[in-house]
Every structure is written in structure tokens, then in C-alpha cells.
Motif scaffolding. Structure first.
Motif, short mmCIF file in Angstrom:
data_model
loop_
_atom_site.label_atom_id
_atom_site.label_comp_id
_atom_site.label_asym_id
_atom_site.label_seq_id
_atom_site.Cartn_x
_atom_site.Cartn_y
_atom_site.Cartn_z
N HIS A 140 -16.70 -33.37 -19.12
CA HIS A 140 -17.37 -32.48 -18.17
C HIS A 140 -18.88 -32.36 -18.41
N ARG A 144 -19.43 -30.17 -13.46
CA ARG A 144 -19.73 -28.80 -13.07
C ARG A 144 -19.40 -27.86 -14.21
N GLU A 146 -18.30 -24.84 -14.05
CA GLU A 146 -17.03 -24.15 -13.82
C GLU A 146 -15.85 -24.98 -14.29
N ASP A 147 -15.91 -26.29 -14.07
CA ASP A 147 -14.81 -27.16 -14.49
C ASP A 147 -14.71 -27.23 -16.01
N ALA A 151 -11.55 -25.95 -18.32
CA ALA A 151 -10.93 -26.83 -19.30
C ALA A 151 -10.95 -26.22 -20.69
N ARG A 268 -8.09 -17.28 -12.63
CA ARG A 268 -8.90 -18.39 -12.13
C ARG A 268 -10.00 -17.88 -11.20
N ARG A 272 -14.05 -18.27 -11.67
CA ARG A 272 -14.94 -18.86 -10.67
C ARG A 272 -16.13 -17.95 -10.41
#
Length: 456
Positions: A140, A144, A146-147, A151, A268, A272
């Protein structure tokens, strides 16, 4: 310090003797965003997270089924296996850094691994520390934020480290049964929620409250790891599991926003929102500016990086480009004092080393005071001179410089090597000291211990 030297040392991991100073330093750095290989050969040899989590679960099941008299010997054997896996991962990390042709991106991987710090004191974290960087960080680095955050939060190493696997909603099915059966029932653990808000996203003094932490922790209940085999719901390649039976029911209010009851999706949604918050952009911008430019970075640079983070929706390459193209990043103001990891890697790159056995790398970093993946705190290792420039630490570096120089023997001439690894950065005093050294090994040691090499 020349722009070539800044590119190689401040942004990169130190020059190698065969490196050609980049004619266009900014373009050279930006080209690495496309050339970055998340899993170069040294990392490919390591076991992945799902394999290690399965291994850990089998070990624990085997241990529970064994006679009491045999358990200590089994624990010792499992501990040795975890240490061997850890040392192999340390060796892979060192080799990757020494061999990398995209050192700017490799440095970014190190930066993010320290931002999302784990500390391998627990045996299961020791076992999975390398896999954490392999699977949660490196893929990553050019993606991004956020990703990467998701993770990291779902990775077993982080879930074990911050005790999320023990967190149970008091009003959940498991929580209610536990309250009836146990004198000390299972309960809520706020560690992961607190560190996400304080360290990973918003930062301290950003306006969140203790109630926000508690509500977020309630939303995170049920986030845990799969056990051994299909009987515990472990999907191939995915060691994360959401357990509805431990999730605290009800809506949550975090940072003034309401989140409907929704199982795994509830946390989640919070992740975000905090990933996209202005305070997160500011926090990340400050840490990047501090890492690359100065312990007390220019406010204009921090603001520019934060603006890039927000406008791009947390697209990290956009932030990196802003950093590389910012004039403040190229000012010759003394540079950043190298951490032990930075100094060790740049020293070995300067001598042309391309790998280092895991046990040697582990011993070296222990001696210099920065054991890999063991900062002792979720805050990670310090990123200012004050964390590393104490007199006793400098003495250890000088002693290590002498050992590394002795190992290099007569294969390197410091008078030729110095301008290759520090192009346009050597002061007259350092040049004279190297030229007048009593032996080739002493000259090499002086190069590694000189002020220009200690900073980047």
C-alpha cells in the motif's frame, strides 16, 4: 549539500559506490513511484500472514491438548521457531534495503512501518512482524492511506499487539454469557481504538474525547483473527475474522457522527471517516515533513502536504510528489540526524554490501539501540535528533564504524569513496581527516562517523 546528495541520502537510503548521481534528482525520485516493487526477491522468501496465523493456531491447539508436563518444552520450541522466523524477516528487510533500486520508496515503506508500529515482545507478534510489513505495509506504499489503514487494523500482528483479540462487547452474546459464568467476565479493550485515533490518524490534541475512544472500541468488537482451519471460519489467504457473537450491538456516535448498527461495517465506516478527516491530513503531513526535512518542519510545507492529502483523498503518491517538488525539502540546513537503522543501511550501502544475515542484522540493531519491529511503544521510534544523538549512542556508532571498516579491509579507498557516497557534501575538515588517516580502515571509519555521514 548538493541536490544529488540530498536525493541519495535524505530521500533515499544512502549511495552505493556504483550509483551514478542523478542528473535530475527530482525526476529520479518521482520515477521510483512507478518502478517500486512491493515484494522484491528478499521478501518473497518469507512465509505470508495466512500461513503464519494457521501455524500459530495449530501450535496453540497442540499446546492445549498436550499433557501439562510436556507443555513447557513445547513452548520453548515454539519460541525458538518464532525467533528464527523473525530473524529471517530482519535479514530480508536489510537485504531489500541494501539492494533496492528504488530507495525513496523503500524509505517510505520503513516510514509507514514505524508510523503503524507494532512491537514484537509477544510471541505471536514476533512470529508475524515480518509478515505485517510484507502484507499490511508494502503493498500500500503507493496506494491510498485508507487502504493501508484497513490492512493494518485487520492484520493479526496489530490485533494481537493491541489486545483486540481479547475485546468483547459487554452486551454481546459472548459478553453476556461470560458475565454469568465468570467471576471476572470478558470485557471491552480500548487499546486499538485509542491508538488508531491518537497515533495512526487524527493525532493527539485533535479534539476527540475519551467517549469517542470507548464508542470506537465498541464498534471494533468482533474484529479478531481466525483460528485453525475451516472449522473456525478461516478463509484461504485471509486470517482476519469478524465474530458477530462478540460484537457490541447498537448504534455508535464517534466524533459527533452517528453510525448505525451494522456489524463489521460499523467500524469500517468510522475508519473511512477518520482516514479522511482534516486532522489526519495534518498529522500525516507533519510526520512526513519531520521525517524528510527537519525536526521542526516549515509550517508552509506541512500545510502544502496536508492540502495534497485531502484533495487527493489520501492518494499517497500525490503527497509524495508534493514533498519532492517542495523547495523546503532541498534546502541545505544540516539535514536530519540518522536513526541507527538509517545509519547502518547507508554504511553498508556505501561499502557495497547487498545482504546481511538476519542474526547479524538483528545483533547490530540491538547494539545500536533500534531493534527491528521492537520500539516498545505503539508510538514507534522517535524521528528527531534528540532520540538518537546521545553521547553513548554516538560512541556505539564510532565503535561500529571501526568494525565495519575493518571488515571492508583494503577493498575500499575512503578518499575515492567519500565523494561517491556524499557528492557535493564533504567539508574541508572531513576531507583532510580522511586524507591524513593513519590506515585505510581508519579512513573508512572516519567517513562513516563524520558529521556529513551522520546526517541525511
Amino acid at each position: 549539500m548538493s541536490k544529488e546528495s540530498i536525493a541519495l541520502n535524505r530521500f533515499g537510503l544512502g549511495a552505493r559506490p556504483d550509483d551514478t548521481p542523478p542528473g535530475d534528482p527530482q525526476r529520479w525520485l518521482l520515477s521510483q513511484l512507478e518502478a517500486y516493487d512491493a515484494l522484491p526477491p528478499p521478501w518473497q522468501k518469507l512465509p505470508r500472514t495466512d500461513v503464519l496465523q494457521h501455524e500459530w493456531a495449530v501450535q496453540q491447539r497442540t499446546l492445549r491438548a498436550a499433557p501439562e508436563a510436556e507443555r513447557q518444552a513445547m513452548r520453548d520450541a515454539f519460541g525458538r521457531q518464532a525467533r528464527e522466523t523473525y530473524q529471517a524477516a530482519v535479514g530480508a528487510r536489510a537485504a531489500s534495503a541494501l539492494q533496492s533500486g528504488t530507495p525513496f520508496m523503500e524509505r517510505m515503506a520503513h516510514f509507514w512501518a514505524n508510523h503503524f508500529a507494532i512491537s514484537a515482545e509477544k510471541q505471536q507478534v514476533l512470529l508475524m512482524a515480518g509478515a505485517f510489513e510484507t502484507d499490511a505495509i508494502r503493498p500500500h506504499v503507493t496506494g491510498r492511506f485508507e487502504d493501508m489503514l484497513l490492512a493494518v487494523v485487520r492484520h493479526p500482528a496489530m490485533l494481537y499487539y493491541l489486545d483486540q483479540t481479547n475485546s468483547v462487547g459487554p452486551a454481546s452474546q459472548v459478553g453476556q454469557r461470560s458475565a454469568k459464568r465468570r467471576a471476572k467476565p470478558q470485557g471491552l479493550n480500548e487499546n486499538l481504538a485509542r491508538e488508531i485515533l491518537e497515533l495512526h490518524t487524527l493525532g493527539v490534541r485533535s479534539g476527540y474525547t475519551q467517549e469517542d475512544v470507548t464508542e470506537f472500541a465498541r464498534a471494533l468488537t468482533g474484529w479478531t483473527v481466525a483460528g485453525e482451519g475451516a472449522a473456525d471460519g478461516m478463509e484461504p489467504g485471509n486470517p482476519f475474522r469478524f465474530r458477530p457473537g462478540t460484537h457490541e450491538p447498537g448504534k455508535r456516535v464517534v466524533l459527533g457522527r452517528s453510525y448505525a448498527e451494522g456489524g463489521e461495517e460499523q467500524a469500517r465506516a468510522i475508519l473511512r471517516d477518520v482516514a479522511a478527516a482534516p486532522a489526519t491530513a495534518q498529522h500525516i503531513a507533519m510526520k512526513l515533513a519531520r521525517h524528510f526535512v527537519a525536526d521542526d518542519p516549515p509550517p508552509a510545507l506541512v500545510a502544502r502536504l496536508a492540502d495534497s492529502f485531502q484533495k487527493s483523498g489520501g492518494e499517497l503518491p500525490s503527497v509524495y510528489r508534493t514533498l519532492v517538488l517542495s523547495p523546503e525539502a532541498w534546502l541545505d540546513g544540516g539535514g536530519k540526524f540518522k536513526s541507527p537503522w538509517d545509519w547502518s543501511i547507508s554504511s553498508m550501502r556505501a561499502f557495497g554490501r547487498r545482504e546481511m544475515p538476519g542474526n547479524q542484522a538483528n545483533n547490530l540493531m540491538n547494539q545500536l539501540g533500534q531493534p527491528v519491529w521492537k520500539p516498545g511503544s505503539p508510538a514507534g521510534y522517535g524521528d528527531t535528533a534528540g532520540a538518537w544523538a546521545a553521547p553513548d549512542a554516538l560512541v556505539r556508532r564510532v565503535e561500529t564504524a571501526q568494525r565495519l571498516a575493518a571488515q571492508a579491509g583494503g577493498n575500499r579507498d575512503a578518499r575515492q569513496l567519500a565523494p561517491q557516497v556524499l557528492p557535493g557534501a564533504l567539508g574541508d575538515m572531513t576531507k583532510r581527516a580522511i586524507a591524513n588517516a593513519e590506515s585505510p580502515a581508519t579512513a573508512l571509519a572516519l567517513l562513516l562517523a563524520c558529521p556529513e555521514f551522520l546526517r541525511r
